[in-house]
Scaffold this motif. Structure first.
Motif, PDB file in Angstrom:
ATOM      1  N   GLN A  82      26.717  18.472 -25.024  1.00  0.00           N
ATOM      2  CA  GLN A  82      27.506  17.247 -24.973  1.00  0.00           C
ATOM      3  C   GLN A  82      27.044  16.399 -23.793  1.00  0.00           C
ATOM      4  N   VAL A  83      26.917  15.082 -24.012  1.00  0.00           N
ATOM      5  CA  VAL A  83      26.527  14.181 -22.926  1.00  0.00           C
ATOM      6  C   VAL A  83      27.813  13.699 -22.242  1.00  0.00           C
ATOM      7  N   LYS A  84      28.456  14.634 -21.583  1.00  0.00           N
ATOM      8  CA  LYS A  84      29.780  14.431 -21.002  1.00  0.00           C
ATOM      9  C   LYS A  84      29.718  13.469 -19.819  1.00  0.00           C
ATOM     10  N   ASP A  85      30.498  12.390 -19.903  1.00  0.00           N
ATOM     11  CA  ASP A  85      30.651  11.436 -18.797  1.00  0.00           C
ATOM     12  C   ASP A  85      29.314  10.857 -18.327  1.00  0.00           C
ATOM     13  N   GLN A  86      28.364  10.694 -19.225  1.00  0.00           N
ATOM     14  CA  GLN A  86      27.049  10.195 -18.822  1.00  0.00           C
ATOM     15  C   GLN A  86      26.668   8.929 -19.582  1.00  0.00           C
ATOM     16  N   ILE A  87      25.865   8.112 -18.925  1.00  0.00           N
ATOM     17  CA  ILE A  87      25.211   6.956 -19.545  1.00  0.00           C
ATOM     18  C   ILE A  87      23.780   6.919 -19.016  1.00  0.00           C
ATOM     19  N   GLY A  88      22.940   6.080 -19.623  1.00  0.00           N
ATOM     20  CA  GLY A  88      21.675   5.803 -18.977  1.00  0.00           C
ATOM     21  C   GLY A  88      20.424   6.211 -19.726  1.00  0.00           C
ATOM     22  N   SER A  89      19.323   6.264 -18.954  1.00  0.00           N
ATOM     23  CA  SER A  89      17.966   6.396 -19.488  1.00  0.00           C
ATOM     24  C   SER A  89      17.332   7.687 -18.989  1.00  0.00           C
ATOM     25  N   PHE A  90      16.879   8.511 -19.937  1.00  0.00           N
ATOM     26  CA  PHE A  90      16.291   9.806 -19.622  1.00  0.00           C
ATOM     27  C   PHE A  90      15.138  10.062 -20.598  1.00  0.00           C
ATOM     28  N   PHE A  91      14.490  11.214 -20.463  1.00  0.00           N
ATOM     29  CA  PHE A  91      13.494  11.598 -21.467  1.00  0.00           C
ATOM     30  C   PHE A  91      13.464  13.115 -21.589  1.00  0.00           C
ATOM     31  N   TYR A  92      12.962  13.595 -22.721  1.00  0.00           N
ATOM     32  CA  TYR A  92      12.822  15.027 -22.984  1.00  0.00           C
ATOM     33  C   TYR A  92      11.347  15.388 -23.004  1.00  0.00           C
ATOM     34  N   PHE A  93      11.052  16.684 -22.845  1.00  0.00           N
ATOM     35  CA  PHE A  93       9.657  17.124 -22.925  1.00  0.00           C
ATOM     36  C   PHE A  93       9.604  18.645 -23.055  1.00  0.00           C
ATOM     37  N   PRO A  94       8.463  19.206 -23.490  1.00  0.00           N
ATOM     38  CA  PRO A  94       8.302  20.660 -23.532  1.00  0.00           C
ATOM     39  C   PRO A  94       8.042  21.194 -22.128  1.00  0.00           C
ATOM     40  N   SER A  95       8.748  22.274 -21.755  1.00  0.00           N
ATOM     41  CA  SER A  95       8.713  22.731 -20.369  1.00  0.00           C
ATOM     42  C   SER A  95       7.739  23.876 -20.105  1.00  0.00           C
ATOM     43  N   LEU A  96       7.135  24.448 -21.140  1.00  0.00           N
ATOM     44  CA  LEU A  96       6.283  25.613 -20.950  1.00  0.00           C
ATOM     45  C   LEU A  96       4.800  25.253 -20.935  1.00  0.00           C
ATOM     46  N   ASN A  97       4.028  26.109 -20.291  1.00  0.00           N
ATOM     47  CA  ASN A  97       2.576  26.174 -20.487  1.00  0.00           C
ATOM     48  C   ASN A  97       1.835  24.860 -20.279  1.00  0.00           C
ATOM     49  N   PHE A  98       2.368  23.980 -19.414  1.00  0.00           N
ATOM     50  CA  PHE A  98       1.697  22.715 -19.115  1.00  0.00           C
ATOM     51  C   PHE A  98       1.665  21.770 -20.319  1.00  0.00           C
ATOM     52  N   GLN A  99       2.542  22.011 -21.308  1.00  0.00           N
ATOM     53  CA  GLN A  99       2.451  21.287 -22.580  1.00  0.00           C
ATOM     54  C   GLN A  99       2.722  19.797 -22.448  1.00  0.00           C
ATOM     55  N   ARG A 100       3.524  19.386 -21.447  1.00  0.00           N
ATOM     56  CA  ARG A 100       3.797  17.949 -21.296  1.00  0.00           C
ATOM     57  C   ARG A 100       2.517  17.158 -21.079  1.00  0.00           C
ATOM     58  N   ALA A 101       1.469  17.813 -20.574  1.00  0.00           N
ATOM     59  CA  ALA A 101       0.191  17.140 -20.362  1.00  0.00           C
ATOM     60  C   ALA A 101      -0.467  16.753 -21.682  1.00  0.00           C
ATOM     61  N   SER A 102       0.025  17.301 -22.790  1.00  0.00           N
ATOM     62  CA  SER A 102      -0.490  16.944 -24.113  1.00  0.00           C
ATOM     63  C   SER A 102       0.529  16.168 -24.939  1.00  0.00           C
ATOM     64  N   GLY A 103       1.684  15.854 -24.361  1.00  0.00           N
ATOM     65  CA  GLY A 103       2.674  15.071 -25.106  1.00  0.00           C
ATOM     66  C   GLY A 103       3.959  15.835 -25.322  1.00  0.00           C
ATOM     67  N   GLY A 104       4.555  15.650 -26.504  1.00  0.00           N
ATOM     68  CA  GLY A 104       5.821  16.297 -26.830  1.00  0.00           C
ATOM     69  C   GLY A 104       7.023  15.652 -26.174  1.00  0.00           C
ATOM     70  N   PHE A 105       6.811  14.525 -25.490  1.00  0.00           N
ATOM     71  CA  PHE A 105       7.907  13.859 -24.790  1.00  0.00           C
ATOM     72  C   PHE A 105       8.422  12.666 -25.583  1.00  0.00           C
ATOM     73  N   GLY A 106       9.641  12.253 -25.250  1.00  0.00           N
ATOM     74  CA  GLY A 106      10.239  11.091 -25.898  1.00  0.00           C
ATOM     75  C   GLY A 106      11.475  10.655 -25.127  1.00  0.00           C
TER      76      GLY A 106
END
Length: 591
Positions: free
Chosen positions: A116-140
């Motif tokens: 739940q996005v309890k009591d929150q507003i704003g701008s964020f992003f998600y990404f894969p956290s393992l094995n250096f994978q963010r260096a190849s994408g998977g974010f949004g």
């Protein structure tokens, strides 16, 4: 009947998702399939990680207090976890998506995150956290909107624009991992991407022909909210739009006092919102630039992302030189004045720091102080490692909170030192043992040679001070004790310190890390364990029904590692009632 079957299928699916709600608040559902695709953002074909075939991935759009369910399918050839930095996961670190709290999703399996996005507003992003994978994408991107009854502290923008910037290598994450594992530095990036695309050909020598670039279409006279995220690996970037001012209004979920900037430094892992008014003539298009910061710019000239701002009545393409970056590269004292100037908008009606009342942080007594010191990587046991207080963290085989609940001994240690110790650097599983409802001061002392970004999951903290040199107790005399910005990711300049205050009201185990991927991969992280000794279910949720097991608890994992309707229905009479009512409603609708 075909229409009825479709309706029944959709209704059952929606009813199942209703079980994911933690209250009667609305919910949104997403299905994420992470897979490899081949693209050429810098003119060289390479394998990237796409979400539902898109690079970057789709936006997660919710509203304050909504429940979010994201069914993540791992179609990669290695383990996967998705993390949602800045989303505070109130009472629910089970959904955080890092190895200290979650077992990984194996290839060809799926897992449904529920939070739940309890009591929150704003701008964020998600990404894969393992094995250096963010260096190849998977974010949004993630956008959390205000509820209609809560006014935003500025005029309603005419549109929303998401900009994801980041340094980029033409080698994929597995090759970059191999480089780090061999004890080498990654070297200078090959470029900067803007929304997954390479630079506009502003210079025929630096930019090859045929690069696909990003174009942002706007109408004259309108004002847009630009949500800008640095999703890169390790490079701080200066963001600017030729001929246009950036009016800062929000950072990682908290409204700021409104200030105009001609350009803005955005460090790895940080997110900002700016209002940009299209008040220029349209004789040509305009450049949008993200260039490497705090480097030798003549050497790093190619590490520049360029997109195009296109007015609907534009009379021609952008031409000429790029807008110049700040000229204080060798005067970081001057550069630090920008983050120091960011202030909390204390009169806004939007999200307030949790717990309620903690925005009066200047009058709260500090219960513990932690000085976390970082140095350049060192060799430990024959391998290159990065440290905090001389400890290079190795993730436990069994996630920390699961180990607690199942009495797994020796999974980790509660002995992380509260200050640097004069001892040989080591590899360990040391965790900070914090006190529930404590109010702690954390000093991030950067003795490394490069800019760092530090992030804490599950929380926002007050950035009360930063300066060059070594922090001392006298440094507190210069803290901002009234309107310091609350955020989850802060910069720490090389040879400098940043001080943050954190109100520990969110029970769980929360990752504290450097966001620079190379240093994080090499062990520059720890966890803060916060437990309520009088826990009765009110301050921490139980593990979800679809929890994954690994390590010492591997035998508890069911054969099929998938979130399923059967799992969600198990022991949930309320869901069953919802399911029956929804199906009957569908039948009557189409009878």
């Amino acid at each position: 009947m075909a229409q009825l079957r479709v309706s029944l299928f959709l209704s059952i699916h929606i009813a199942l998702l209703a079980s994911l709600c933690f209250a009667d608040d609305p919910y949104v559902f997403y299905d994420f399939k992470l897979s490899y695709i081949t693209v050429s953002p810098l003119g060289v074909p390479q394998q990237v990680i796409a979400v539902n075939g898109a690079f970057p991935g789709p936006v997660v759009n919710a509203t304050t207090n909504y429940n979010v369910a994201i069914n993540v399918h791992n179609q990669l050839d290695e383990n996967l976890l998705m993390t949602w930095p800045g989303i505070q996961m109130r009472r629910n670190s089970w959904q955080d998506g890092v190895l200290g709290t979650n077992c990984p999703i194996h290839p060809k399996r799926n897992f449904t995150y529920q939070f739940q996005v309890k009591d929150q507003i704003g701008s964020f992003f998600y990404f894969p956290s393992l094995n250096f994978q963010r260096a190849s994408g998977g974010f949004g991107p993630i956008i959390i909107n205000n509820r209609n009854i809560i006014a935003i502290p500025f005029g309603q923008p005419d549109g929303d624009v998401v900009i994801m910037i980041g340094d980029w290598y033409t080698r994929n994450h597995t090759a970059l991992r191999t480089t780090l594992d061999s004890g080498e530095d990654l070297g200078m990036p090959d470029g900067v991407l803007i929304n997954g695309r390479g630079p506009y050909r502003y210079n025929t020598t630096l930019v090859p022909d045929g690069i696909e670039y990003e174009t942002i279409n706007v109408d004259p006279g309108k004002t847009y909210r630009f949500r800008v995220h640095n999703v890169g690996i390790s490079t701080s970037l200066n963001f600017r739009i030729q001929g246009h001012n950036l009016l800062l209004v929000e950072t990682e979920g908290y409204y700021t006092t409104q200030q105009n900037f001609s350009s803005f430094d955005i460090h790895v892992g940080q997110s900002y919102s700016f209002l940009v008014t299209m008040d220029q003539n349209a004789t040509t298009d305009y450049y949008i630039v993200a260039s490497a910061r705090f480097v030798n710019e003549s050497v790093w000239e190619r590490v520049t992302g360029v997109a195009i701002l296109h007015y609907s009545n534009s009379k021609g393409p952008a031409t000429g030189p790029l807008p110049v970056p700040p000229s204080d590269i060798y005067n970081q004292w001057s550069a630090m004045s920008q983050p120091r100037a960011i202030r909390q908008n204390t009169t806004a009606s939007g999200a307030r720091p949790n717990p309620q009342g903690s925005f009066h942080y200047g009058s709260i007594n500090v219960t513990d102080t932690y000085v976390l010191q970082s140095f350049p990587p060192v060799t430990i046991e024959g391998k290159l490692r990065a440290t905090l207080n001389g400890i290079s963290f190795v993730n436990p085989d069994t996630p920390i909170r699961l180990a607690d609940l199942h009495n797994v001994k020796g999974a980790y240690k509660l002995d992380f030192p509260n200050k640097p110790l004069n001892r040989t650097p080591r590899v360990d599983r040391s965790v900070i043992n914090a006190t529930y409802k404590g109010f702690i001061e954390v000093i991030l002392q950067n003795n490394d040679t490069r800019m760092q970004s530090f992030h804490m999951d599950g929380y926002a903290f007050f950035v009360v001070g930063m300066d060059f040199g070594v922090w001392t107790e006298n440094s507190r005399n210069n803290y901002n004790k009234w309107d310091a910005i609350s955020r989850c990711t802060t910069e720490v300049y090389p040879g400098a310190w940043t001080a943050v205050l954190i109100s520990l009201d969110n029970v769980g185990v929360w990752n504290l890390r450097v966001e620079n991927l190379d240093r994080w991969y090499l062990g520059q992280e720890t966890y803060i364990r916060i437990t309520n000794p009088e826990e009765n279910g009110d301050t921490e949720m139980a593990p979800p029904a679809n929890v994954l097991y690994c390590g010492a608890l591997q035998s508890l994992q069911k054969e099929s590692q998938s979130s399923s309707a059967k799992t969600l229905l198990s022991g949930n009479s309320k869901l069953l009632t919802i399911l029956v009512v929804t199906i009957l409603a569908s039948i009557f609708t189409f009878s």
